[in-house]
Design an enzyme around this catalytic site. Structure first.
Site, PDB file in Angstrom:
ATOM      1  N   GLY A 214      41.280  38.472 -23.989  1.00 35.27           N
ATOM      2  CA  GLY A 214      40.956  39.460 -22.412  1.00 35.27           C
ATOM      3  C   GLY A 214      42.167  39.362 -22.238  1.00 35.27           C
ATOM      4  N   GLY A 215      42.199  39.803 -20.744  1.00 35.08           N
ATOM      5  CA  GLY A 215      43.498  40.106 -19.828  1.00 35.08           C
ATOM      6  C   GLY A 215      44.294  38.935 -19.844  1.00 35.08           C
TER       7      GLY A 215
ATOM      8  N   GLY B 117      44.137  36.132 -22.409  1.00 33.37           N
ATOM      9  CA  GLY B 117      44.393  35.674 -22.909  1.00 33.37           C
ATOM     10  C   GLY B 117      43.764  35.726 -24.327  1.00 33.37           C
TER      11      GLY B 117
ATOM     12  CB  VAL C  57      39.097  33.169 -26.014  1.00 30.72           C
ATOM     13  CG1 VAL C  57      37.596  31.201 -25.794  1.00 30.72           C
ATOM     14  CG2 VAL C  57      38.512  33.354 -24.855  1.00 30.72           C
TER      15      VAL C  57
ATOM     16  CE  LYS D 222      39.081  32.157 -19.359  1.00 28.33           C
ATOM     17  NZ  LYS D 222      38.313  33.068 -18.465  1.00 28.33           N
TER      18      LYS D 222
ATOM     19  CG  ASP E  87      35.888  41.518 -14.506  1.00 32.18           C
ATOM     20  OD1 ASP E  87      35.286  42.343 -14.602  1.00 32.18           O
ATOM     21  OD2 ASP E  87      36.347  41.143 -15.366  1.00 32.18           O
TER      22      ASP E  87
END
Length: 807
Positions: free
Chosen positions: A524-525, A527, A529, A544, A640
């Site tokens: 993801g934005g 980093g 997981v 994460k 989001d």
């Protein structure tokens, strides 16, 4: 006697219109409806070298009344030979956030920001780091004009950052400067200029995406930054020779690759004839009257390319416009000069024939392409290659290629950012000490020793300074956020150890086998997981880990901990703990055995979810979101919501996750904030007006409901333009009753008619244009529960009917 403050601008436009109309290389230039020039920090109107009049920015209609409280005027401590007096020698310095407002008419605008890095009022040029935003767009982030100018090739002393932003009806163009923590912001000049509506952006004409079969839409919601604008084969010239929009065109020799630089063509005798397809404002005749071609030697041309290289920021899409015009005396017919166009070693165009495109000599034409520069971890810059090569497959007469002009624009990322990291600091070499003559030998030795000591100290301080600064720039806003986190601690904020476990970094390294890539279960934005094992391997967790160049940072890290440590709900993902140690920021959650909702809808090898299970998952996620909106002391807006942020535990219970962008609000009133979220799920009302409400989450959840019923992504660039956006495609189908067009084929025969009608109606209402018309999440939960009841009733009736028949 009162004076009209707009008179200098009006006189400027009139003067320039007259000047341009008299120029030899333009025809019917564009006349901007809005044109503003501000010489920031100046005490009176000024005139630049090109004859333009610049107005003052203090106590003007463009700046707020508190300008003197958060900013001050200053003059640069020096003027380098290449730097013009206006607008670069005065600046406005900001010690707090400040906004300029421009009462523009609707339509696209050029926004040009002028910067000359120098010392102002004793503030060193290295003390300026700041953000610049305009509405929903981040133009610059933690920007250092000093570092940017020092890294530019060819070397310059000042810089102009040019952007294209669309202004909507009844909207005011805002440009906001925000200093980074412990730093200042500044600007020397601001220019705002209207442009024709379809010059670069068109809602109806998507552009080919190179190396794919897809078309890429660039609409009025897209912001652009000008990266390169070249007069290929010709000389550089300033904005006064442009077609009414004051664009500056550079010569292209600095970007030619290798020795095969081709041959310059000058078409001074060629009459440039504009057409409706390429109107006069597209580019000046000076651009179309010169060109670079490969050369007359055919056998050599077939062995190489005519190539340019352009360093650009990775991770962005780029809009590339190539300008063509045949001006040679020997190329007059179709199939005489045919060539291929390559961008980034990928074929952008086969069989380019300028005469075939334009229909004649001296008739300009342009071709547009979009290129994606993939994000690389190790570097911020990549080389975008443009190459032309003769194509002899059609039997063309000449093995040659031609180019007259080029423009490259960066397109904003999905969350509205055009910003890139600052360049690494440039380490200047120490001066070489020259030996003195024999007459001053004693003094020379003394001087050399003293100078050596001084330079040694200077070098040491420089290394320390640049190491720290370089680290800051590599981490970008992350370091600023971390500093903010430390200051929050000093002010009484403490990470909630009583509700949230603190992990040592060594524990998490052991849990993930030192963050082994084999254990990565998501990206993801924020980093990666990782799947991890804690407490002696007895407990499985999801870990994460913030990456150093993440677009999210300390603020999002803190928000996630604050939110989840206070929230406990069956349908919210549980946070176990965190780690903030040695520069690392890591969050530890309960492990969700079945991953994300998206992975069970499309794009994976998982077995498809049956309809009733999909419906139950939607109800669970809706309940979690309703709890955020109405279950606590203050409403929380997630900001989001998407199918990848709805996780499924071992019992397939839905849990809302990822609270890094969430906002806690004191009431149900709209919150004005920078737009963040994910393209395809974003509320258009929030995107357009920056007004965040709970109904913004409702819109995003409506897109998730469509994903569930349609079994496809919110945005799919592999589809035709009309179908690319799920919401924009599905809504007309629902309105026309064409549900068979959108339903996932895997669900056919599973859904009761009245259940389907209620579910689709709920999704449609969530996507209504105006937030006030959308249902609340409480209402969405009730509707979905009713849809499940309808499905249960239908299933029970069908089962009873089956038993009756079997008996």
């Amino acid at each position: 006697m009162s004076t009209n403050p707009m008179r200098p601008f009006a006189l400027c436009i009139s003067f320039l219109s007259l000047l341009i109309s008299m120029a030899a290389d333009t025809t019917s230039p564009y006349s901007p409806t809005d044109y503003f020039l501000l010489d920031c920090g100046s005490s009176s109107n000024t005139t630049s070298f090109d004859g333009r009049t610049w107005g003052v920015d203090s106590a003007s209609k463009f700046s707020s009344s508190n300008a003197q409280n958060v900013s001050f005027e200053s003059t640069a401590d020096r003027q380098q030979a290449s730097v013009e007096q206006v607008p670069y020698m005065t600046a406005r310095i900001f010690n707090s956030q400040f906004t300029y407002t421009f009462p523009d008419s609707a339509g696209p605008k050029f926004v040009r920001l002028y910067f000359y890095p120098a010392a102002y009022s004793g503030i060193h040029e290295s003390d300026f780091f700041f953000n610049v935003t305009s509405g929903v767009y981040t133009l610059l982030s933690n920007f250092s004009a000093s570092l940017t100018v020092a890294a530019m090739e060819p070397q310059v002393a000042s810089i102009v950052k040019e952007f294209i932003i669309h202004v909507w009806e009844n909207q005011i163009l805002n440009i906001t400067f925000s200093p980074s923590p412990s730093f200042y912001a500044f600007v020397n000049g601001i220019e705002v200029c209207s442009m024709p509506n379809n010059l670069y952006i068109s809602d109806s004409q998507p552009i080919p995406l190179v190396a794919t079969k897809y078309l890429f839409p660039i609409d009025n919601y897209t912001a652009l930054e000008t990266v390169y604008r070249l007069n290929v084969g010709g000389a550089s010239f300033g904005g006064e020779r442009d077609t009414g929009m004051f664009r500056k065109w550079q010569e292209d020799s600095s970007y030619i690759f290798g020795a095969a630089s081709g041959e310059i063509l000058q078409g001074n005798d060629t009459d440039i004839r504009y057409t409706p397809a390429t109107p006069a404002h597209t580019a000046p005749t000076a651009v179309y009257s010169s060109a670079r071609r490969m050369g007359p030697v055919t056998n050599i041309n077939l062995k190489h390319n005519l190539t340019w290289i352009f360093p650009v920021d990775s991770g962005f899409y780029y809009f590339v416009r190539l300008h063509f015009c045949e001006i040679g005396k020997h190329i007059t017919r179709v199939n005489e000069r045919v060539f291929d166009i390559f961008l980034n070693n990928q074929t952008a165009q086969e069989g380019a024939d300028v005469i075939a495109w334009s229909t004649g000599v001296g008739i300009p034409i342009y071709q547009d392409y979009v290129v994606h520069m993939i994000q690389y971890e190790s570097r911020g810059k990549q080389d975008l290659w443009l190459a032309l090569h003769p194509n002899m497959d059609t039997g063309s007469w000449f093995a040659d290629a031609i180019l007259n002009g080029l423009e490259i624009f960066k397109l904003n990322q999905s969350y509205g950012s055009l910003a890139e990291p600052n360049p690494e600091p440039v380490r200047l070499p120490l001066p070489v000490l020259q030996p003195q003559n024999s007459k001053s030998k004693g003094l020379s030795a003394f001087t050399i020793i003293g100078a050596a000591l001084l330079f040694g100290i200077f070098a040491l301080l420089s290394l320390v300074y640049f190491f720290i600064l370089g680290k800051r720039e590599r981490l970008g806003c992350w370091e600023s956020g971390k500093a903010k986190m430390k200051s929050m601690r000093r002010g009484g904020f403490s990470l909630p150890r009583e509700l949230c476990r603190h992990f040592a970094l060594s524990e998490l390294r052991e849990a993930t086998n030192d963050f082994d890539d084999v254990l990565v279960i998501g990206h993801g934005g924020f980093g990666n997981v990782y799947k991890g094992y804690i407490d002696g391997g007895d407990t499985i967790v999801a870990i994460k880990r913030l990456k150093s160049k993440s677009k999210q940072g300390a603020h999002e890290f803190l928000t996630e901990i604050e939110m989840l440590s206070k929230l406990r709900h069956r349908h919210l993902v549980p946070l176990i703990g965190y780690c903030e140690e040695e520069g690392e920021m890591i969050l530890v959650y309960d492990y969700m055995h079945h991953g994300t909702l998206r992975h069970h809808l499309y794009g994976a090898d998982n077995d498809p979810l049956p309809w009733k299970q999909r419906l139950e998952i939607c109800i669970g996620a809706a309940r979690g979101l309703d709890y955020l909106h109405a279950g606590g002391q203050h409403p929380i807006i997630h900001r989001d919501i998407k199918s990848t942020n709805i996780l499924l535990d071992h019992k397939w219970v839905a849990k809302v996750s990822d609270f890094g962008l969430s906002k806690m609000t004191p009431s149900d009133d709209p919150v004005t904030t920078v737009v963040k979220g994910t393209f395809g799920y974003m509320d258009p009302e929030y995107y357009k007006w920056m007004k965040l409400t709970q109904k913004s989450d409702v819109y995003s959840f409506g897109v998730v409901l469509l994903e569930v019923i349609c079994g496809r992504a919110a945005v799919d660039r592999s589809l035709e333009y009309e179908q690319m956006s799920l919401a924009n495609w599905a809504r007309p189908c629902i309105e026309k009753g064409m549900l068979d067009e959108i339903i996932d084929p895997l669900l056919m025969g599973q859904i009761a008619d009245d259940c389907l009608e209620k579910f689709v109606e709920t999704a449609y209402d969530c996507l209504l244009d105006q937030g006030i018309q959308r249902p609340t999440m409480d209402d969405v939960v009730a509707r979905l529960e009713f849809a499940l009841q309808l499905q249960d009733n239908a299933d029970a009736t069908a089962e009873a009917l089956t038993l009756t028949v079997s008996e």
